[in-house]
Design a protein around this motif. Structure first.
Motif, PDB file in Angstrom:
ATOM      1  N   VAL A 132       0.868  -1.173   0.000  1.00 13.70           N
ATOM      2  CA  VAL A 132       0.000   0.000   0.000  1.00 13.70           C
ATOM      3  C   VAL A 132       0.908   1.228   0.000  1.00 13.70           C
ATOM      4  CG1 VAL A 132      -1.754   1.302   1.248  1.00 13.70           C
ATOM      5  CG2 VAL A 132      -1.842  -1.198   1.212  1.00 13.70           C
ATOM      6  N   VAL A 133       0.722   2.121  -0.962  1.00 12.09           N
ATOM      7  CA  VAL A 133       1.610   3.278  -1.039  1.00 12.09           C
ATOM      8  C   VAL A 133       1.011   4.529  -0.411  1.00 12.09           C
ATOM      9  CG1 VAL A 133       2.836   2.457  -3.062  1.00 12.09           C
ATOM     10  CG2 VAL A 133       0.782   3.847  -3.364  1.00 12.09           C
ATOM     11  N   GLY A 134      -0.301   4.525  -0.170  1.00 19.78           N
ATOM     12  CA  GLY A 134      -0.889   5.710   0.443  1.00 19.78           C
ATOM     13  C   GLY A 134      -2.383   5.779   0.221  1.00 19.78           C
ATOM     14  N   GLN A 135      -2.934   6.920   0.604  1.00 22.22           N
ATOM     15  CA  GLN A 135      -4.342   7.203   0.361  1.00 22.22           C
ATOM     16  C   GLN A 135      -4.457   8.552  -0.339  1.00 22.22           C
ATOM     17  OE1 GLN A 135      -6.208   6.607   4.321  1.00 22.22           O
ATOM     18  NE2 GLN A 135      -7.040   4.697   3.499  1.00 22.22           N
ATOM     19  N   TRP A 136      -5.268   8.605  -1.387  1.00 22.67           N
ATOM     20  CA  TRP A 136      -5.447   9.804  -2.192  1.00 22.67           C
ATOM     21  C   TRP A 136      -6.896  10.250  -2.123  1.00 22.67           C
ATOM     22  CZ3 TRP A 136      -2.830   7.661  -7.304  1.00 22.67           C
ATOM     23  CH2 TRP A 136      -1.465   7.492  -7.074  1.00 22.67           C
ATOM     24  N   LYS A 137      -7.076  11.554  -2.159  1.00 17.83           N
ATOM     25  CA  LYS A 137      -8.429  12.124  -2.141  1.00 17.83           C
ATOM     26  C   LYS A 137      -8.802  12.626  -3.530  1.00 17.83           C
ATOM     27  CE  LYS A 137      -8.513  13.589   2.720  1.00 17.83           C
ATOM     28  NZ  LYS A 137      -9.625  12.664   3.060  1.00 17.83           N
ATOM     29  N   GLY A 138     -10.071  12.542  -3.833  1.00 15.40           N
ATOM     30  CA  GLY A 138     -10.550  13.068  -5.082  1.00 15.40           C
ATOM     31  C   GLY A 138     -10.172  14.533  -5.249  1.00 15.40           C
ATOM     32  N   GLY A 139      -9.682  14.898  -6.431  1.00 18.28           N
ATOM     33  CA  GLY A 139      -9.256  16.264  -6.702  1.00 18.28           C
ATOM     34  C   GLY A 139      -7.836  16.570  -6.282  1.00 18.28           C
ATOM     35  N   VAL A 175       7.748   5.031   5.165  1.00 18.26           N
ATOM     36  CA  VAL A 175       6.736   4.105   5.654  1.00 18.26           C
ATOM     37  C   VAL A 175       5.843   4.827   6.654  1.00 18.26           C
ATOM     38  CG1 VAL A 175       6.332   1.929   6.863  1.00 18.26           C
ATOM     39  CG2 VAL A 175       8.304   2.159   5.335  1.00 18.26           C
ATOM     40  N   VAL A 176       4.539   4.723   6.450  1.00 16.74           N
ATOM     41  CA  VAL A 176       3.563   5.322   7.356  1.00 16.74           C
ATOM     42  C   VAL A 176       2.972   4.211   8.220  1.00 16.74           C
ATOM     43  CG1 VAL A 176       1.377   6.563   7.548  1.00 16.74           C
ATOM     44  CG2 VAL A 176       3.043   7.201   5.781  1.00 16.74           C
ATOM     45  N   LEU A 177       3.142   4.372   9.531  1.00 18.32           N
ATOM     46  CA  LEU A 177       2.614   3.402  10.485  1.00 18.32           C
ATOM     47  C   LEU A 177       1.412   3.998  11.191  1.00 18.32           C
ATOM     48  CD1 LEU A 177       6.035   2.338  12.055  1.00 18.32           C
ATOM     49  CD2 LEU A 177       4.806   1.208  10.189  1.00 18.32           C
ATOM     50  N   CYS A 193      14.301   3.052  15.864  1.00 22.11           N
ATOM     51  CA  CYS A 193      14.168   4.166  14.922  1.00 22.11           C
ATOM     52  C   CYS A 193      14.719   5.442  15.538  1.00 22.11           C
ATOM     53  CB  CYS A 193      12.709   4.366  14.534  1.00 22.11           C
ATOM     54  SG  CYS A 193      12.054   3.000  13.545  1.00 22.11           S
ATOM     55  N   GLU A 194      15.509   6.149  14.752  1.00 27.36           N
ATOM     56  CA  GLU A 194      16.136   7.378  15.234  1.00 27.36           C
ATOM     57  C   GLU A 194      15.138   8.526  15.323  1.00 27.36           C
ATOM     58  OE1 GLU A 194      19.265   8.036  12.471  1.00 27.36           O
ATOM     59  OE2 GLU A 194      20.385   6.221  13.011  1.00 27.36           O
ATOM     60  N   SER A 195      14.215   8.579  14.370  1.00 27.43           N
ATOM     61  CA  SER A 195      13.242   9.676  14.386  1.00 27.43           C
ATOM     62  C   SER A 195      12.011   9.266  13.604  1.00 27.43           C
ATOM     63  CB  SER A 195      13.839  10.951  13.770  1.00 27.43           C
ATOM     64  OG  SER A 195      14.142  10.753  12.405  1.00 27.43           O
ATOM     65  N   GLN A 196      10.934   9.912  13.939  1.00 27.03           N
ATOM     66  CA  GLN A 196       9.674   9.737  13.213  1.00 27.03           C
ATOM     67  C   GLN A 196       8.924  11.054  13.244  1.00 27.03           C
ATOM     68  OE1 GLN A 196       6.922   7.450  16.324  1.00 27.03           O
ATOM     69  NE2 GLN A 196       8.748   6.261  15.824  1.00 27.03           N
ATOM     70  N   ARG A 197       8.027  11.218  12.296  1.00 30.05           N
ATOM     71  CA  ARG A 197       7.309  12.488  12.172  1.00 30.05           C
ATOM     72  C   ARG A 197       5.832  12.226  11.915  1.00 30.05           C
ATOM     73  NH1 ARG A 197      10.356  11.283   7.858  1.00 30.05           N
ATOM     74  NH2 ARG A 197       9.385  11.219   5.771  1.00 30.05           N
ATOM     75  N   GLU A 198       5.072  13.288  12.029  1.00 29.72           N
ATOM     76  CA  GLU A 198       3.630  13.161  11.824  1.00 29.72           C
ATOM     77  C   GLU A 198       3.350  12.815  10.366  1.00 29.72           C
ATOM     78  OE1 GLU A 198      -0.442  15.856  12.200  1.00 29.72           O
ATOM     79  OE2 GLU A 198       1.429  16.530  13.134  1.00 29.72           O
ATOM     80  N   SER A 199       2.425  11.891  10.192  1.00 28.66           N
ATOM     81  CA  SER A 199       2.072  11.459   8.848  1.00 28.66           C
ATOM     82  C   SER A 199       1.218  12.506   8.134  1.00 28.66           C
ATOM     83  CB  SER A 199       1.296  10.133   8.907  1.00 28.66           C
ATOM     84  OG  SER A 199       0.646   9.866   7.692  1.00 28.66           O
ATOM     85  N   GLU A 200       1.407  12.633   6.828  1.00 25.65           N
ATOM     86  CA  GLU A 200       0.570  13.528   6.028  1.00 25.65           C
ATOM     87  C   GLU A 200      -0.863  13.032   5.949  1.00 25.65           C
ATOM     88  OE1 GLU A 200       2.412  13.832   2.252  1.00 25.65           O
ATOM     89  OE2 GLU A 200       4.154  14.952   2.973  1.00 25.65           O
ATOM     90  N   HIS A 201      -1.087  11.779   6.316  1.00 25.04           N
ATOM     91  CA  HIS A 201      -2.425  11.203   6.224  1.00 25.04           C
ATOM     92  C   HIS A 201      -3.275  11.503   7.466  1.00 25.04           C
ATOM     93  CE1 HIS A 201      -1.556   8.903   2.531  1.00 25.04           C
ATOM     94  NE2 HIS A 201      -0.341   8.789   3.039  1.00 25.04           N
ATOM     95  N   GLY A 202      -2.718  12.242   8.404  1.00 32.90           N
ATOM     96  CA  GLY A 202      -3.522  12.693   9.529  1.00 32.90           C
ATOM     97  C   GLY A 202      -3.427  11.832  10.758  1.00 32.90           C
ATOM     98  N   GLY A 249      -1.163   8.423  12.661  1.00 32.53           N
ATOM     99  CA  GLY A 249       0.039   7.614  12.583  1.00 32.53           C
ATOM    100  C   GLY A 249       1.279   8.460  12.379  1.00 32.53           C
ATOM    101  N   VAL A 250       2.402   7.772  12.145  1.00 26.80           N
ATOM    102  CA  VAL A 250       3.687   8.441  12.002  1.00 26.80           C
ATOM    103  C   VAL A 250       4.367   7.976  10.711  1.00 26.80           C
ATOM    104  CG1 VAL A 250       4.034   8.718  14.480  1.00 26.80           C
ATOM    105  CG2 VAL A 250       4.843   6.631  13.341  1.00 26.80           C
ATOM    106  N   ALA A 251       5.251   8.826  10.197  1.00 22.76           N
ATOM    107  CA  ALA A 251       6.039   8.501   9.011  1.00 22.76           C
ATOM    108  C   ALA A 251       7.473   8.253   9.432  1.00 22.76           C
ATOM    109  CB  ALA A 251       5.972   9.628   7.994  1.00 22.76           C
ATOM    110  N   VAL A 252       8.076   7.203   8.889  1.00 23.32           N
ATOM    111  CA  VAL A 252       9.442   6.812   9.219  1.00 23.32           C
ATOM    112  C   VAL A 252      10.196   6.548   7.921  1.00 23.32           C
ATOM    113  CG1 VAL A 252      10.888   5.169  10.458  1.00 23.32           C
ATOM    114  CG2 VAL A 252       8.617   5.721  11.336  1.00 23.32           C
ATOM    115  N   ASP A 253      11.413   7.072   7.834  1.00 28.64           N
ATOM    116  CA  ASP A 253      12.271   6.760   6.689  1.00 28.64           C
ATOM    117  C   ASP A 253      13.018   5.463   6.997  1.00 28.64           C
ATOM    118  OD1 ASP A 253      11.532   9.090   5.365  1.00 28.64           O
ATOM    119  OD2 ASP A 253      13.109  10.260   6.342  1.00 28.64           O
TER     120      ASP A 253
END
Length: 893
Positions: free
Chosen positions: A656-663, A709-711, A723-732, A734-738
Motif C-alpha cells: 500500500v503506497v498511500g491514500q489519495w483524495k478526489g481532486g 513508511v507510514v505506520l 528508529c532514530e526519528s519519526q514524524r507526523e504522517s501527512e495522512h492525519g 500515525g507516524v512517518a518513518v524513513d
C-alpha cells in the motif's frame, strides 16, 4: 406469426414515437425525424432527408419519390418505404439496445443491377441549437471516424457512418453524413451503411492529441463496443507463432513436429489459449508454388492453401489429412486452439471469373457468388479442421479503387456470417486492417498489433534500450496510444504485443525459407529474460483485453526447459489478472494529463469501472522520473473531492503506497525501465502500514532503498531496529518513518554517479557491488542456459548473467562512436542491434561495454570517462541486467 407481431405496416399517422430506455425519437407521418432525446437532452430536427446518386445519372431523394409506406419494428424502430419509379428506397430508424439511434438506407431495383456513386444518409438535416461541429480523423489513414456536434451547456451528439468511406460535416446547424466512392455493387439490392447517433457530454479534459473532449471519445468508444457481435467475457490470449519463425518448421518432419509441440506446450503452461499456425508441411504444399507477394502461401490454411487455390482440395467435400488434424487435436488437448493463416484475395481457381488483377491479390470478393464461396469454404475448413479461428493477412481488396467499398462490405459480411455460425471464433487482423477504423472491428478478435510489420528492421528503434522487448513495448504503446485517442478504438479492440519478433535473417543476411534459400532454423534462442516483464505489463496496461504474445521461449530446448517457475507464475498471474479484471481493462484509456510515450517522459493509462480500478505508469527511460497526477476524470474517476482511495501498488512492489483524495494532485516516482501498477479502491479505513509490504509482523522493501513508511500505530522499532526519528504522517493519523532496507542498492535503474561534465566529456564514479555480483551468480543457477559465443552474445538481451555498461542516448547512431575510459584505460565498445548480428543502421540500440570481468573485484571504485562529443543526444551511463530484490533486513530507520 411472430414476424407479424414485430413488423406491422402502419397507416400514415401524425407522428410515430420510438422509445427504448432513455432514448426517444419522433418520426413524422411522412417518415422524417422530427426530434430526438437522450435522457434529459432533446433536440428538434428539421429538414431530415436523404439522397442517393446512381452511376447512370439518376438522383433519388424524398421529394422526387411518390407514396410513402411505414413499417413499424416493434416500439423501437420503423422503416419508411419510398417508391421512386423502378427504385424502392427504405429509410430505417431504430433505437438499439445500446441506447443509440441508427438510420440507414436500402435500395432495391428488380429491373436491373446498378452502381451507387454516393449517398447522403443525413442530407443537410437541421439539428436545432447546434453550436459547433468537429470531425475526428483516423490516425493511420485519412478516413473520418465520426463528427461531434456540441450544443449549449455540456450536451452534444456524435454522428458516425459505420464504414471507413464516409464524411461528416456541418454548415451552421445543418448536418450531412454521406459516403462516396463510385462503388460497384453488382446486385439489385443495396444496403447502405447506417449512421449511428448518440449522446456525448463535452467539457473538461481534451482527448489527447485531438480536438474532441475525453468525455466525447469515451462515449463514442462505448457506442462502438456495444455493436460488437459477441460480448467479450475473457481476454483473448494468443501466441503469434510466426514471431518465433515457426514457418522454418516442416510438419512432415517428426523432429520439427516435436519442436512445434514445445511451442504449444509452453503456451498451455503459461495460459495462452490461441496460437496462430504458420508452419509448413511439405507433404501438402511447396514454397516454390506460392503466388502471394511474400512467398508464404505454403503455410496458409494449415498448409492446404495452395491446394485450395488450385481447386484441388475443397474443404466442403474433401476430408482433411490426419497429419494436419493431428497437430490441431494435440493443441486442443492442451487447451490451445490454433488459428489458420489465410489470405482471402489470392487467385482461387474456382472463382477465376472474378479475377480483377493479374497476380497477388487477384480475387474480387464483392460479388455474391464469391462471398458465399468464401463463407462456405472457410466454414467447412473451420469445422473439419477444428481450428479456433483465422488470422487474415495480405489485404482484403483487389483491383481498382472503385471496387474497394463493395469488397470492404463483402468482407464484413463474410466475418459476420462466420461469427453468427460460430460465436466463439477469433480473428487476428493484419496488413492494412488499421486503416479501416473502429467499425472494421465488430467481430471477435483485435486490430493489427503495432499497426504494421513486426520485423525489427521495419520499425527500427523508436525508444533505445539494451532490451529488445522494451524497445518493442515502446513502439506498441505509441501505436496503442493512437488507437485509443485518434482512431477511437474501444479498448476491447486494441491489440497487445508482448515480447518481440525474432530476426528472420541469419547473420550472413540470408533469410531461411525465402526465395531459393534453404529452410533451416535460425535464432531459435531469443527470449528477452529481463525485458519481457516490461513488455507484458505494457500490453496488460494498454491492451489487456487482447494479450498478443510474439516470441515464445520454446523452440530452443534450453529456453523451454530452464524458464524458472517464478517467471511462469509471473506470466500466468498477469494473464489471469486480465481475465478476472476484464471489466476494468475494457475501459482502458490514456491518462489525459500525460503525454504519449517519449524519451524523458512517463506515459500512462487508467482502467476504471464503477469509480475504482487501476493505473499503469510506464517509464521507458533509464532514470527514475516523477510524474504529477490529478485524482479526477483525467484518470477515469469521478470529479468528487469527498472520496478517498486506498492505493495499492501491484508492481514493482506489492504494498500500500498511500491514500489519495478526489481532486488531489499527487506525485508518483516511476523507476526507470519499470511499469508501476496501482490499484485504487474506495477507502474504508487507514491501512496499518503504507509504503512497504507487511509480511507477518515484518516490513519488506527493496534492498538498499530508502522507503517512507507510514505506520498507523506509533512504533519505536521496525523489524527490531530502533528508529532514530519519526514524524507526523501527512495522512492525519500515525507516524512517518524513513526506513533504509539492508543490502546493496539494486534496481532496474542503475545510473553511474556523474561527477563532472563539460566539452562533450562525462565523468562518473561507480563500483561493482557484492549485491550485483551475487545477483548475477544466482541468476546463472536459476536460469542455467549454456550460452554460446559469439552467437548468443551478439544479442544484447541474451546472456543475462553478464554485467553490461550501457551508454544511453535518445538517438543513438552507429556513425557517432563514443570513447570510454575506465580507470584511465580505453575500453572497447560493442554496437548493439535489435537485428542481432546484422548491423542495420535503423536497428542500432547503442554502445555498450561488457564489464563482467570487474565482478572479480566487487566494491572496487571505478572511474568512467565518456567522450560523447560525437553524440549530442547522449544522456548517461547505466549498469544493465540488474533488478531489485526484496528483504526484511532494516539497516536504519
Amino acid at each position: 406469426m411472430a414476424a407479424a407481431a414485430i413488423f406491422a405496416v402502419a397507416t400514415l399517422a401524425a407522428d410515430y414515437q420510438l422509445a427504448s430506455g432513455d432514448v426517444k425519437a419522433v418520426i413524422s407521418g411522412q417518415g422524417t425525424l422530427e426530434s430526438v432525446a437522450f435522457g434529459g437532452f432533446s433536440v428538434d430536427v428539421m429538414g431530415d432527408g436523404w439522397s442517393v446518386k446512381i452511376a447512370d445519372g439518376t438522383q433519388l431523394g424524398p421529394s422526387g419519390c411518390g407514396s410513402v409506406e411505414v413499417v413499424l419494428i416493434g416500439k423501437t424502430g420503423l422503416t419508411v418505404m419510398h417508391f421512386c419509379g423502378d427504385y424502392q428506397v427504405n429509410a430505417t430508424y431504430e433505437i438499439t439496445t445500446g441506447s443509440y439511434l441508427v438510420k440507414n438506407l436500402a435500395l432495391t431495383n428488380n429491373a436491373k443491377a446498378y452502381n451507387v456513386t454516393s449517398a447522403e444518409i443525413y442530407a443537410g438535416t437541421q439539428f436545432t441549437g447546434l453550436q459547433s461541429f468537429t470531425t475526428q480523423i483516423n490516425a493511420f489513414y485519412a478516413i473520418q471516424i465520426a463528427g461531434f456536434g456540441r450544443f449549449a451547456g455540456s450536451d452534444g451528439l456524435f454522428f458516425s457512418l459505420m464504414t471507413p468511406f464516409g464524411t461528416h460535416q456541418a454548415s451552421g446547424q445543418n448536418v450531412t453524413v454521406s459516403y462516396a466512392g463510385n462503388t460497384n455493387h453488382r446486385t439489385a439490392h443495396v444496403g447502405i451503411d447506417g449512421v449511428v447517433m448518440g449522446h456525448a457530454v463535452h467539457g473538461g479534459y481534451m482527448n489527447p492529441g485531438t480536438n474532441i473532449y475525453k468525455s466525447e471519445a469515451t462515449a463514442f468508444k462505448a457506442c462502438v463496443d456495444s455493436f460488437r457481435m459477441v460480448p467479450q467475457t475473457t481476454a483473448v490470449k494468443v501466441n503469434v507463432a510466426w514471431d518465433e519463425n515457426d514457418y522454418q518448421l516442416d510438419m512432415a518432419s517428426p523432429q520439427d513436429v516435436a519442436e512445434y509441440k514445445r511451442i504449444i506446450d509452453m503456451n498451455a503452461d503459461l495460459g495462452l489459449t490461441y496460437q496462430i499456425f504458420a508452419a509448413r508441411n511439405s507433404k501438402h504444399s511447396s514454397r516454390y508454388n506460392t503466388t502471394d507477394g511474400w512467398g508464404f502461401e505454403d503455410v496458409l490454411w494449415l498448409s492446404m492453401g495452395e491446394l485450395i487455390r488450385e481447386g484441388k482440395f475443397n474443404p466442403v467435400t474433401d476430408p482433411i489429412a490426419s497429419d494436419i488434424t493431428d497437430i490441431v487435436q494435440y493443441a486442443s488437448m492442451r487447451g490451445v486452439k490454433l488459428l489458420a493463416y489465410v489470405y482471402p484475395c489470392l487467385g482461387f481457381v474456382p472463382m477465376k471469373q472474378y479475377f480483377v488483377a493479374p497476380s497477388g491479390n487477384m480475387l474480387d470478393i464483392s460479388p455474391p457468388e464469391v462471398r458465399e464461396w468464401l463463407i462456405e469454404t472457410l466454414d467447412a475448413f473451420y469445422v473439419k479442421s477444428g481450428v479456433g479461428g483465422f488470422a487474415w493477412d495480405h489485404g482484403i481488396v483487389a483491383g481498382n479503387n472503385d471496387l474497394h467499398y463493395s469488397q470492404w462490405r463483402a468482407w464484413a459480411a463474410i466475418r459476420t456470417e462466420l461469427t453468427r455460425r460460430h460465436p466463439d471464433i477469433v480473428f487476428d487482423n493484419r496488413q492494412v486492417a488499421h486503416f479501416w477504423g473502429p467499425w472494421y472491428m465488430l467481430h471477435p478478435g483485435y486490430q493489427e498489433p503495432i499497426a504494421g510489420d513486426e520485423n525489427p528492421e521495419t520499425y527500427g528503434v523508436p525508444f533505445p534500450s539494451f532490451h529488445t522487448d522494451i524497445v518493442t513495448a515502446g513502439k506498441m504503446r505509441s501505436v496503442n496510444y493512437l488507437y485509443s485517442s485518434s482512431s477511437l478504438l474501444a479498448a476491447s479492440m486494441v491489440p497487445g504485443f508482448i515480447s518481440h519478433q525474432t530476426e528472420r535473417s541469419a547473420d550472413n543476411q540470408t533469410v531461411p525459407c525465402e526465395g531459393a534459400s534453404p529452410c533451416y532454423g535460425v535464432n531459435q534462442r531469443d527470449f528477452d529474460y529481463l525485458g519481457y516483464k516490461f513488455s507484458l505489463l505494457s500490453t496488460v496496461g494498454t491492451a489487456g483485453a487482447n494479450l498478443v504474445w510474439a516470441m515464445m521461449p520454446a523452440r530452443d530446448t534450453q529456453e523451454y526447459e530452464f524458464l524458472p517457475q517464478k517467471d511462469k507464475d509471473f506470466i500466468a498471474g498477469w494473464l489471469t489478472f486480465a481475465d478476472t479484471n476484464l471489466m476494468y481493462l475494457k475501459n482502458t484509456d490514456n491518462i489525459a494529463t500525460l503525454e504519449p510515450p517519449a524519451i524523458s517522459k512517463v506515459d500512462g493509462t487508467h482502467a476504471m469501472y464503477k469509480g475504482e480500478g487501476y493505473l499503469f505508469l510506464f517509464n521507458q527511460n533509464y532514470d527514475d522520473i516523477g510524474v504529477a497526477l490529478t485524482i479526477d476524470s483525467s484518470m477515469g474517476l469521478p470529479n468528487d473531492t469527498s472520496i478517498t482511495y486506498t492505493v495499492q501498488e501491484m508492481n514493482p512492489q506489492a504494498r500500500v503506497v498511500g491514500q489519495w483524495k478526489g481532486g488531489q494532485q499527487v506525485s508518483v516516482t516511476v523507476t526507470g525501465k519499470t511499469v508501476t501498477v496501482l490499484h485504487l479502491t474506495r477507502a474504508t479505513s487507514q491501512p496499518k502500514v503504507m509504503g512497504a509490504a507487511l509480511e507477518g509482523s515484518k516490513l519488506v522493501g527493496f534492498k538498499g532503498h530508502t522507503q517512507v513508511v507510514v505506520l498507523r500505530d506509533e512504533a519505536e522499532k521496525v523489524n527490531g531496529v530502533q528508529c532514530e526519528s519519526q514524524r507526523e504522517s501527512e495522512h492525519g493519523t500515525g507516524v512517518a518513518v524513513d526506513v533504509v532496507f539492508g543490502g546493496d542498492y539494486l534496481s532496474t535503474s542503475m545510473p553511474l554517479r556523474k561527477v563532472a561534465q563539460g566539452g562533450g566529456w562525462f565523468n562518473y564514479t561507480t563500483s561493482v557491488t557484492v549485491g550485483m555480483k551475487q545477483q548475477l551468480e544466482n541468476r546463472a543457477v536459476e536460469y542455467p542456459i549454456q550460452w554460446v559465443k559469439p552467437k548468443d552474445y551478439e544479442a544484447t538481451w541474451l546472456v543475462p548473467t553478464r554485467l553490461p555498461l550501457y551508454f544511453f542516448s535518445s538517438r543513438p547512431s552507429s556513425a557517432a562512436p563514443l570513447v570510454v575510459y575506465i580507470n584511465g584505460n580505453k575500453v572497447p565498445l560493442t554496437a548493439g542491434y535489435t537485428s542481432r548480428g546484422i548491423p542495420r543502421t535503423n536497428t542500432f540500440l547503442g554502445w555498450w561495454f561488457d564489464a563482467t570481468a570487474y565482478l572479480a573485484q566487487p566494491t572496487a571504485s571505478l572511474s568512467v570517462a565518456v567522450d560523447a562529443s560525437a553524440d549530442s543526444y547522449f544522456i548517461g551511463a547505466y549498469w544493465e541486467n540488474i533488478v531489485p530484490e526484496s528483504t526484511s533486513e532494516v539497516r536504519r530507520c
